[in-house]
Scaffold this motif. Structure first.
Motif: not given
Length: 317
Positions: A191, A193, A200, A261
């Motif tokens: 992901e 971020l 993740v 994360w």
């Protein structure tokens, strides 16, 4: 995939915390008052604060010693004791939340070294070292302590999206009894971020039910103080004590869920969300220290908590 911490580094995280404690006690009023325990208490602690890591070399290669401190000044308290609102300085001692500092050791995979994490040597917060009933709050907070290493333990081999790994830890209790904690993590997806390409990772921490009676341990202590040649009256009193003493302790099985994360390039968890609940119960019937008369009371405490950690400052920010 591993953590990349170095001696001399400092990391500062924002912590958003929301914790609710519900506590009840019933039974002999003198015993409850002597332990500074309320009949009923509800307390919510919430708001933002900060947690800081200071990194030093660990005792072995590829290990880190982390001094973790928290500044709880930004937290708000909403508490009620026995039906009346109370201020923070009026809370029972066991419920007071003070700024904490903890030193722990982890390896580069994020696995704690045995004996280096709060609660691993004594998961009951010293309760059974000195029979301090007020330490009950420490037991409930061990698994959801803001001064902890957050982020999952990572496998030594490479991982791909969809991979799952599990680790089980056993903590000896009394006799052959053990408390078991199983940590299962899954690499769910990649992901973006805040401009970082992060992994993740979803984690579930499952803790076994714990239940035992400390009466036998207490009886052994009392028996050690009996005279070498006890009278019939002494023996009769001891047998009566054996029949009536009770010190039952119960922790419900629990699950704590966590999502992390993880920036693999920087080797640091940049965001962690975790939450869960604990319930602890005690049922006691023991002699009063001064009078020797049996006193009975029970306690029931549940803790529900969610925490979100976000990296604010560090070598890679």
């Amino acid at each position: 995939v591993s953590y990349a911490l170095e001696a001399g580094q400092t990391y500062t995280f924002e912590l958003e915390m929301d914790q609710t404690i519900e506590f009840t006690s019933t039974g002999d009023s003198a015993a409850i008052e002597s332990e500074d325990l309320p009949g009923n208490m509800t307390m919510r602690v919430f708001g933002p604060t900060t947690v800081t890591y200071q990194v030093a070399d660990g005792p072995e290669p590829d290990t880190y010693e982390l001094t973790i401190t928290s500044d709880l000044s930004g937290l708000q308290f909403d508490a009620e004791v026995d039906g009346a609102p109370v201020e923070r300085d009026e809370l029972p001692e066991f419920a007071d939340l003070e700024p904490q500092a903890t030193t722990i050791v982890v390896d580069k995979q994020g696995k704690p070294l045995e004996g280096a994490v709060p609660g691993m040597d004594d998961p009951f917060g010293g309760l059974f070292g000195d029979f301090d009933l007020g330490a009950m709050g420490d037991m409930g907070s061990q698994s959801m302590n803001p001064t902890q290493f957050f982020g999952p333990a990572l496998p030594e081999e490479g991982i791909e999206i969809g991979d799952t790994w599990t680790e089980t830890t056993e903590i000896p209790l009394f006799g052959d009894d053990k408390a078991t904690t199983t940590v299962t993590s899954t690499f769910d997806r990649m992901e973006d971020l805040d401009g970082r390409d992060v992994m993740v990772i979803d984690t579930v921490v499952s803790s076994s039910e714990i239940e035992f009676d400390l009466a036998e341990l207490l009886l052994a202590l009392f028996e050690g103080f009996m005279p070498e040649d006890p009278s019939e009256e002494d023996l009769a009193m001891f047998e009566q004590l054996r029949d009536s003493m009770r010190f039952l302790f119960h922790v419900d099985a629990a699950e704590q869920e966590m999502t992390t994360w993880f920036d693999a390039e920087a080797g640091v968890a940049v965001r962690t969300e975790t939450g869960g609940s604990n319930r602890i119960r005690m049922d006691v019937n023991v002699p009063d220290e001064e009078t020797g008369e049996m006193v009975s009371f029970s306690m029931d405490m549940s803790i529900t908590q969610s925490m979100t950690f976000r990296l604010l400052e560090g070598p890679s920010t």
